[in-house]
Design a protein around this motif. Structure first.
Motif, short mmCIF file in Angstrom:
data_model
loop_
_atom_site.label_atom_id
_atom_site.label_comp_id
_atom_site.label_asym_id
_atom_site.label_seq_id
_atom_site.Cartn_x
_atom_site.Cartn_y
_atom_site.Cartn_z
N THR A 8 47.91 11.14 28.02
CA THR A 8 47.07 11.01 29.20
C THR A 8 47.98 10.85 30.41
OG1 THR A 8 46.91 8.59 29.20
CG2 THR A 8 45.39 9.78 27.77
N THR A 9 47.40 10.86 31.58
CA THR A 9 48.18 10.68 32.80
C THR A 9 48.81 9.28 32.83
OG1 THR A 9 46.68 12.14 33.98
CG2 THR A 9 48.13 10.76 35.31
N GLY A 10 50.12 9.26 32.75
CA GLY A 10 50.83 7.99 32.86
C GLY A 10 51.11 7.26 31.57
N ARG A 11 50.45 7.65 30.49
CA ARG A 11 50.71 6.94 29.24
C ARG A 11 50.35 7.80 28.04
NH1 ARG A 11 46.08 2.25 28.33
NH2 ARG A 11 44.30 3.63 28.02
N ALA A 12 50.85 7.39 26.89
CA ALA A 12 50.50 8.02 25.62
C ALA A 12 49.68 7.03 24.81
CB ALA A 12 51.75 8.41 24.85
N VAL A 13 48.65 7.54 24.13
CA VAL A 13 47.76 6.70 23.33
C VAL A 13 47.94 7.08 21.86
CG1 VAL A 13 45.41 5.90 22.99
CG2 VAL A 13 46.14 6.66 25.26
N VAL A 14 48.31 6.12 21.03
CA VAL A 14 48.61 6.38 19.62
C VAL A 14 47.43 5.98 18.75
CG1 VAL A 14 50.16 5.87 17.70
CG2 VAL A 14 51.07 6.06 20.02
N ALA A 15 46.95 6.93 17.93
CA ALA A 15 45.82 6.67 17.05
C ALA A 15 46.24 6.45 15.60
CB ALA A 15 44.82 7.83 17.11
N HIS A 16 47.41 7.01 15.20
CA HIS A 16 47.76 6.93 13.77
C HIS A 16 49.25 7.21 13.59
CE1 HIS A 16 46.98 6.91 9.50
NE2 HIS A 16 47.46 8.13 9.35
N LEU A 17 49.81 6.63 12.55
CA LEU A 17 51.16 6.93 12.10
C LEU A 17 51.05 7.49 10.68
CD1 LEU A 17 52.96 3.61 13.20
CD2 LEU A 17 52.89 5.78 14.45
N CYS A 18 51.44 8.75 10.51
CA CYS A 18 51.32 9.32 9.16
C CYS A 18 52.71 9.62 8.59
CB CYS A 18 50.44 10.57 9.14
SG CYS A 18 50.86 11.87 10.28
N CYS A 19 52.97 9.04 7.45
CA CYS A 19 54.27 9.19 6.80
C CYS A 19 54.45 10.61 6.27
CB CYS A 19 54.39 8.21 5.63
SG CYS A 19 54.38 6.50 6.12
N THR A 20 55.65 11.12 6.43
CA THR A 20 55.98 12.41 5.83
C THR A 20 56.25 12.19 4.34
OG1 THR A 20 56.95 13.22 7.88
CG2 THR A 20 57.64 14.31 5.85
N PRO A 21 55.65 12.98 3.45
CA PRO A 21 55.89 12.81 2.01
C PRO A 21 57.37 12.90 1.69
CG PRO A 21 54.08 14.33 2.40
CD PRO A 21 54.70 14.07 3.73
N PRO A 22 57.83 12.20 0.66
CA PRO A 22 59.25 12.24 0.30
C PRO A 22 59.72 13.65 -0.01
CG PRO A 22 58.11 10.48 -0.87
CD PRO A 22 57.05 11.30 -0.21
N SER A 23 60.94 13.95 0.41
CA SER A 23 61.52 15.26 0.13
C SER A 23 62.51 15.14 -1.02
CB SER A 23 62.24 15.78 1.38
OG SER A 23 63.00 16.92 1.08
N GLU A 24 62.54 16.17 -1.86
CA GLU A 24 63.48 16.16 -2.98
C GLU A 24 64.88 16.56 -2.54
OE1 GLU A 24 61.91 18.69 -5.97
OE2 GLU A 24 60.14 17.45 -6.37
N ALA A 25 64.98 17.20 -1.36
CA ALA A 25 66.28 17.63 -0.86
C ALA A 25 67.07 16.45 -0.30
CB ALA A 25 66.11 18.71 0.21
N ALA A 26 68.35 16.39 -0.63
CA ALA A 26 69.21 15.32 -0.12
C ALA A 26 69.55 15.59 1.34
CB ALA A 26 70.48 15.23 -0.96
N SER A 27 69.68 14.52 2.13
CA SER A 27 70.01 14.67 3.54
C SER A 27 70.78 13.46 4.01
CB SER A 27 68.73 14.84 4.38
OG SER A 27 69.03 14.87 5.76
N ASP A 28 71.86 13.72 4.80
CA ASP A 28 72.65 12.63 5.36
C ASP A 28 72.00 12.08 6.63
OD1 ASP A 28 74.53 12.92 3.36
OD2 ASP A 28 75.69 14.39 4.50
N SER A 29 71.09 12.83 7.20
CA SER A 29 70.42 12.42 8.43
C SER A 29 69.26 11.48 8.09
CB SER A 29 69.90 13.65 9.18
OG SER A 29 69.13 13.27 10.29
N PRO A 30 68.90 10.59 9.02
CA PRO A 30 67.75 9.70 8.76
C PRO A 30 66.44 10.47 8.65
CG PRO A 30 68.53 9.46 11.03
CD PRO A 30 69.56 10.27 10.30
N VAL A 31 66.40 11.72 9.16
CA VAL A 31 65.20 12.55 9.10
C VAL A 31 65.59 13.94 8.64
CG1 VAL A 31 63.25 13.50 10.38
CG2 VAL A 31 64.17 11.26 11.01
N ASN A 32 64.87 14.46 7.64
CA ASN A 32 65.06 15.84 7.19
C ASN A 32 64.31 16.77 8.14
OD1 ASN A 32 64.68 18.39 5.86
ND2 ASN A 32 65.16 17.42 3.89
N ASP A 33 65.05 17.49 8.98
CA ASP A 33 64.45 18.27 10.05
C ASP A 33 63.43 19.29 9.55
OD1 ASP A 33 66.23 16.84 11.50
OD2 ASP A 33 67.34 18.56 12.31
N SER A 34 63.80 20.09 8.60
CA SER A 34 62.91 21.17 8.13
C SER A 34 61.68 20.61 7.42
CB SER A 34 63.67 22.12 7.19
OG SER A 34 64.16 21.41 6.05
#
Length: 432
Positions: A33-59
């Motif tokens: 919205t104008t001036g702010r963001a309104v958060v309705a939900h946090l949805c977890c990304t399902p676990p990935s079987e691919a190993a990653s050194d990064s805190p987040v698997n980009d793909s």
């Protein structure tokens, strides 16, 4: 001063649950919205079987985003990502966090009309597993030199206005020689484009009244501190000349695609939203909904051997069901194939949104399967016909009774025609 982020109050306890559940990262769902963001939900990304050194698997998170965006109602969007980690991650892994955000929105750029492109400022929130606190930063993705800027994150009770509409879809489109070589999905979406474009100029009736687009959706009676938002019924009045009937197809075509039906459109708006903002959210919801169900349907089709016999093929794409976000008035979507039950949505809703629901939580009455609805309407019409006939007999009616019966039968036919979304096509090559 940094961006203000206001999150649903229930998410305060949800954060504590997330950090203790083994979740690593996921998507922030809400509304800019104008001036702010309104958060309705946090949805977890399902676990990935691919190993990653990064805190987040980009793909992996980008794939998650592409699936989630098609199931969000109008007005809701992907605002950014969250990671379960201490605030130190902002300093030690800023490059990786920027990379993950870029991967999400690069994937969504392939679906430009399904998500919000008006703002370039995206969010990264860290959920500290030790303190259970949220630390948030914002980032402008278009600038390669921009850095993470502090954003104020706070929890509070939120109200959402709900806009909904029953949108009639009646499209007839010819498939030319070159288009016939493309995929069925491409043909269907190309056929729908003139209809979807016509919605951009649609006039709106709100609860049956023509309202100025700049007016507040809630009108002048908005009172602070009310416990719940309001629901508004929209009618989108669009130019039907942009979607001509089949008899107006002038050029020879390889096939004709007809799309007939009625779909449920849904959007959620902040309490200061205008009528034009609500209409835009409903238009985006219509595009998302049609794209999602057509994609699912075309992906599910088994390739059939071509036949020399002239034939008309009838397809019934999935119908829409709704499910509530835990602790919020906002509902998200899933789509059921013919023969599926609400229970078949539970796994999808759990994997993509992290929702733990019961079968009764899934609202499956906003759209009804064509066979079920046609049977219901035929039964109702039959009862009406019997009642009319009985009244005419009691009144001693003669010739006019036939007209009444024919009119009632015509109404039955129209009811069956628009009772669900149907794809009809293609015709055999060489016809027009």
């Amino acid at each position: 001063m940094g961006r203000t982020v206001v999150a649903e109050k229930y998410l305060e306890s949800e954060v504590k649950t997330l950090v203790g559940s083994g979740a690593k990262y996921g998507l922030i769902i809400g509304q800019n919205t104008t001036g702010r963001a309104v958060v309705a939900h946090l949805c977890c990304t399902p676990p990935s079987e691919a190993a990653s050194d990064s805190p987040v698997n980009d793909s992996w998170i980008a794939k998650h985003a592409k699936q989630v965006i098609q199931l969000l109602p109008g007005g809701m969007d992907i605002l950014g990502l969250f990671v379960v980690a201490s605030p130190d991650l902002f300093k030690s892994h800023e490059t990786q966090l920027r990379s993950a955000l870029t991967a999400i929105y690069r994937a969504l750029e392939k679906l430009p009309q399904l998500h919000d492109t008006e703002t370039d400022e995206r969010l990264v929130a860290l959920l500290d597993p030790r303190t259970k606190k949220v630390t948030c930063r914002s980032l402008e993705l278009s600038s390669l030199t921009s850095s993470l800027r502090p954003a104020e994150w706070r929890f509070q009770e939120l109200r959402w206005h709900r806009a909904q509409s029953a949108l009639s879809v009646q499209v007839t489109s010819g498939v030319g020689v070159l288009a016939a070589e493309t995929s069925l999905l491409r043909q269907v979406m190309t056929s729908l484009e003139p209809f979807l474009s016509s919605l951009a100029d649609a006039s709106c009736l709100v609860d049956g009244k023509l309202v100025d687009g700049d007016a507040l959706l809630s009108g002048d009676d908005e009172k602070p501190g009310k416990s719940a938002g309001k629901t508004f019924a929209f009618d989108l009045l669009y130019d039907t000349t942009k979607t001509p009937p089949s008899e107006q197809l002038l050029e020879p075509v390889e096939a004709v695609i007809r799309i007939n039906g009625r779909i449920h459109c849904l959007a959620y708006l902040h309490t200061k939203a205008t009528v034009s903002e609500a209409a835009a959210a409903l238009r985006r919801d219509a595009r998302r909904s049609l794209a999602a169900r057509c994609q699912m349907h075309c992906d599910s089709l088994v390739e059939e051997q071509p036949s020399d016999e002239a034939a008309t093929v009838l397809h019934e794409p999935p119908r829409r069901v709704l499910a509530p976000l835990s602790g919020s008035a906002v509902h998200v979507s899933d789509y059921l194939y013919p023969g599926d039950t609400p229970g078949d949505s539970l796994q999808t809703l759990s994997e993509l949104f992290g929702l733990q629901l019961e079968v009764d939580d899934v609202l499956d009455t906003v759209e009804v399967a064509s066979e079920e609805r046609a049977h219901s309407e035929c039964s109702s019409a039959a009862e009406a016909l019997d009642e009319i006939q009985e009244q005419l007999q009691q009144a001693g009616g003669g010739g006019i009774g036939c007209l009444h019966l024919l009119l009632a039968a015509a109404i039955v036919g129209v009811g069956i025609l628009v009772s669900s979304l149907l794809l009809i096509g293609p015709r055999p090559p060489g016809t027009q």
